[in-house]
Design a protein around this motif. Structure first.
Motif, PDB file in Angstrom:
ATOM      1  N   ALA A 155       0.834  -1.203   0.000  1.00  0.00           N
ATOM      2  CA  ALA A 155       0.000   0.000   0.000  1.00  0.00           C
ATOM      3  C   ALA A 155       0.873   1.259   0.000  1.00  0.00           C
ATOM      4  N   ASP A 156       1.959   1.247   0.762  1.00  0.00           N
ATOM      5  CA  ASP A 156       2.872   2.391   0.775  1.00  0.00           C
ATOM      6  C   ASP A 156       3.496   2.602  -0.604  1.00  0.00           C
ATOM      7  N   ALA A 157       3.881   1.491  -1.260  1.00  0.00           N
ATOM      8  CA  ALA A 157       4.453   1.593  -2.601  1.00  0.00           C
ATOM      9  C   ALA A 157       3.424   2.129  -3.596  1.00  0.00           C
ATOM     10  N   LEU A 158       2.189   1.676  -3.471  1.00  0.00           N
ATOM     11  CA  LEU A 158       1.122   2.200  -4.321  1.00  0.00           C
ATOM     12  C   LEU A 158       0.893   3.681  -4.057  1.00  0.00           C
ATOM     13  N   GLY A 159       0.998   4.072  -2.793  1.00  0.00           N
ATOM     14  CA  GLY A 159       0.830   5.477  -2.450  1.00  0.00           C
ATOM     15  C   GLY A 159       1.902   6.364  -3.055  1.00  0.00           C
ATOM     16  N   ARG A 160       3.113   5.835  -3.192  1.00  0.00           N
ATOM     17  CA  ARG A 160       4.174   6.604  -3.858  1.00  0.00           C
ATOM     18  C   ARG A 160       3.924   6.686  -5.357  1.00  0.00           C
ATOM     19  N   THR A 161       3.234   5.683  -5.883  1.00  0.00           N
ATOM     20  CA  THR A 161       2.925   5.668  -7.308  1.00  0.00           C
ATOM     21  C   THR A 161       1.750   6.587  -7.627  1.00  0.00           C
ATOM     22  N   ARG A 162       0.736   6.555  -6.754  1.00  0.00           N
ATOM     23  CA  ARG A 162      -0.449   7.399  -6.921  1.00  0.00           C
ATOM     24  C   ARG A 162      -0.616   8.268  -5.677  1.00  0.00           C
ATOM     25  N   THR A 163       0.161   9.341  -5.628  1.00  0.00           N
ATOM     26  CA  THR A 163       0.088  10.224  -4.463  1.00  0.00           C
ATOM     27  C   THR A 163      -1.306  10.832  -4.373  1.00  0.00           C
ATOM     28  N   ALA A 206      -4.008   9.198  -3.328  1.00  0.00           N
ATOM     29  CA  ALA A 206      -5.053   8.171  -3.248  1.00  0.00           C
ATOM     30  C   ALA A 206      -5.350   7.893  -1.785  1.00  0.00           C
ATOM     31  N   PRO A 207      -6.617   7.742  -1.410  1.00  0.00           N
ATOM     32  CA  PRO A 207      -6.963   7.534   0.004  1.00  0.00           C
ATOM     33  C   PRO A 207      -6.491   6.185   0.520  1.00  0.00           C
ATOM     34  N   ASP A 208      -6.194   6.137   1.810  1.00  0.00           N
ATOM     35  CA  ASP A 208      -5.668   4.921   2.424  1.00  0.00           C
ATOM     36  C   ASP A 208      -6.552   3.687   2.210  1.00  0.00           C
ATOM     37  N   PRO A 209      -7.873   3.782   2.391  1.00  0.00           N
ATOM     38  CA  PRO A 209      -8.692   2.577   2.184  1.00  0.00           C
ATOM     39  C   PRO A 209      -8.561   2.005   0.776  1.00  0.00           C
ATOM     40  N   ALA A 210      -8.460   2.877  -0.219  1.00  0.00           N
ATOM     41  CA  ALA A 210      -8.296   2.406  -1.597  1.00  0.00           C
ATOM     42  C   ALA A 210      -6.930   1.747  -1.783  1.00  0.00           C
ATOM     43  N   LEU A 211      -5.900   2.317  -1.177  1.00  0.00           N
ATOM     44  CA  LEU A 211      -4.552   1.738  -1.284  1.00  0.00           C
ATOM     45  C   LEU A 211      -4.496   0.366  -0.619  1.00  0.00           C
ATOM     46  N   ILE A 212      -5.106   0.244   0.556  1.00  0.00           N
ATOM     47  CA  ILE A 212      -5.113  -1.032   1.267  1.00  0.00           C
ATOM     48  C   ILE A 212      -5.866  -2.085   0.459  1.00  0.00           C
ATOM     49  N   ALA A 213      -7.034  -1.717  -0.083  1.00  0.00           N
ATOM     50  CA  ALA A 213      -7.824  -2.663  -0.871  1.00  0.00           C
ATOM     51  C   ALA A 213      -7.054  -3.120  -2.099  1.00  0.00           C
ATOM     52  N   SER A 214      -6.378  -2.197  -2.748  1.00  0.00           N
ATOM     53  CA  SER A 214      -5.580  -2.546  -3.924  1.00  0.00           C
ATOM     54  C   SER A 214      -4.428  -3.476  -3.551  1.00  0.00           C
ATOM     55  N   ALA A 215      -3.774  -3.175  -2.429  1.00  0.00           N
ATOM     56  CA  ALA A 215      -2.673  -4.024  -1.969  1.00  0.00           C
ATOM     57  C   ALA A 215      -3.164  -5.425  -1.611  1.00  0.00           C
ATOM     58  N   GLU A 216      -4.336  -5.518  -1.007  1.00  0.00           N
ATOM     59  CA  GLU A 216      -4.918  -6.825  -0.680  1.00  0.00           C
ATOM     60  C   GLU A 216      -5.145  -7.638  -1.955  1.00  0.00           C
ATOM     61  N   ARG A 217      -5.699  -6.996  -2.971  1.00  0.00           N
ATOM     62  CA  ARG A 217      -5.961  -7.714  -4.216  1.00  0.00           C
ATOM     63  C   ARG A 217      -4.666  -8.171  -4.882  1.00  0.00           C
ATOM     64  N   LEU A 218      -3.679  -7.307  -4.923  1.00  0.00           N
ATOM     65  CA  LEU A 218      -2.435  -7.654  -5.597  1.00  0.00           C
ATOM     66  C   LEU A 218      -1.675  -8.762  -4.867  1.00  0.00           C
ATOM     67  N   THR A 219      -1.619  -8.694  -3.544  1.00  0.00           N
ATOM     68  CA  THR A 219      -0.899  -9.740  -2.812  1.00  0.00           C
ATOM     69  C   THR A 219      -1.636 -11.075  -2.884  1.00  0.00           C
ATOM     70  N   ALA A 220      -2.971 -11.019  -2.861  1.00  0.00           N
ATOM     71  CA  ALA A 220      -3.734 -12.262  -3.009  1.00  0.00           C
ATOM     72  C   ALA A 220      -3.530 -12.866  -4.389  1.00  0.00           C
ATOM     73  N   LEU A 221      -3.515 -12.007  -5.409  1.00  0.00           N
ATOM     74  CA  LEU A 221      -3.285 -12.507  -6.766  1.00  0.00           C
ATOM     75  C   LEU A 221      -1.889 -13.109  -6.894  1.00  0.00           C
ATOM     76  N   LEU A 222      -0.905 -12.448  -6.301  1.00  0.00           N
ATOM     77  CA  LEU A 222       0.462 -12.985  -6.367  1.00  0.00           C
ATOM     78  C   LEU A 222       0.511 -14.386  -5.771  1.00  0.00           C
ATOM     79  N   GLU A 223      -0.121 -14.581  -4.615  1.00  0.00           N
ATOM     80  CA  GLU A 223      -0.109 -15.901  -3.984  1.00  0.00           C
ATOM     81  C   GLU A 223      -0.772 -16.945  -4.879  1.00  0.00           C
ATOM     82  N   GLY A 224      -1.899 -16.574  -5.501  1.00  0.00           N
ATOM     83  CA  GLY A 224      -2.585 -17.519  -6.374  1.00  0.00           C
ATOM     84  C   GLY A 224      -1.789 -17.844  -7.624  1.00  0.00           C
ATOM     85  N   LEU A 225      -1.230 -16.829  -8.254  1.00  0.00           N
ATOM     86  CA  LEU A 225      -0.423 -17.055  -9.452  1.00  0.00           C
ATOM     87  C   LEU A 225       0.829 -17.858  -9.120  1.00  0.00           C
TER      88      LEU A 225
END
Length: 212
Positions: free
Chosen positions: A132-140, A142-161
């Motif tokens: 989420a912090d890395a996403l926040g540096r990419t999209r300065t 962006a609200p924290d809840p959106a960053l956390i949700a995005s990070a959750e999706r990406l990390t879950a996808l990484l584990e599945g892939l």
């Protein structure tokens, strides 16, 4: 001489990757690490302590090879840095395969082990926060809840892939491309959030009825 504590943790990661958490027996670990059982208990007290420290070891090692403290030169932009940290999880390197396999085995065993669930939850929360912090540096802005949700999706996808790649279901190149595309989608979506202090964008009109 290699640090014996580190040697035990390296051996524990190998055994878990090869045989799962239930296969991590002190006798076999001692043989794998070429140390005595007494030394394992000296460093880690019990099986639960050994698992906890092995999980920390796996997390730290992943951070190192994805560029946290070593590895490829840091990319020139936050977006590239974010992408690199994910794509380096997909490498035909024994250390990476072992790490990812061991993480998957720990996650699977946690279904039946509440204590291990707690340890994984803490590790997972730290990982999500870092992404989420890395996403926040990419999209300065962006609200924290959106960053956390995005990070959750990406990390879950990484584990599945990662699980599909390691089990031979998905070719390495396909896994990397799917991960890259998902990052692009998430970064684009975060760009649609208004920056802090900016007036919200007008919302499109919607029909008065709801769908169920």
């Amino acid at each position: 001489m290699r640090d014996r504590r580190t040697a035990i943790l390296q051996a524990a990661a190998r055994v878990i990757a090869r045989q799962g958490v239930r296969g991590l027996r002190m006798e076999e670990l001692a043989a794998e690490a070429r140390v005595s059982k007494a030394l394992i208990y000296y460093y880690f007290e019990d099986h639960a302590g050994l698992l906890r420290h092995t999980l920390e070891f796996i997390s730290d090692r992943a951070e190192r090879y994805t560029g946290g403290r070593s590895g490829p030169a840091r990319p020139s932009s936050p977006r590239r840095e974010l992408e690199q940290s994910f794509l380096l999880e997909f490498q035909e390197v024994p250390e990476v395969r072992e790490n990812s396999t061991a993480w998957g085995e720990l996650r699977a065993s946690a279904v039946f082990d509440p204590q291990l669930q707690d340890e994984l939850a803490r590790a997972g929360l730290m990982w999500v926060r870092e992404v989420a912090d890395a996403l926040g540096r990419t999209r300065t802005g962006a609200p924290d809840p959106a960053l956390i949700a995005s990070a959750e999706r990406l990390t879950a996808l990484l584990e599945g892939l990662s699980a599909r790649w390691l089990s031979g279901i998905l070719p390495l190149g396909n896994a990397r491309e799917l991960m890259r595309e998902a990052i692009a989608v998430e970064v684009e979506q975060l760009g649609r959030h208004p920056a802090h202090g900016a007036p919200p964008r007008p919302r499109p009109a919607v029909a008065s009825h709801t769908l169920r």
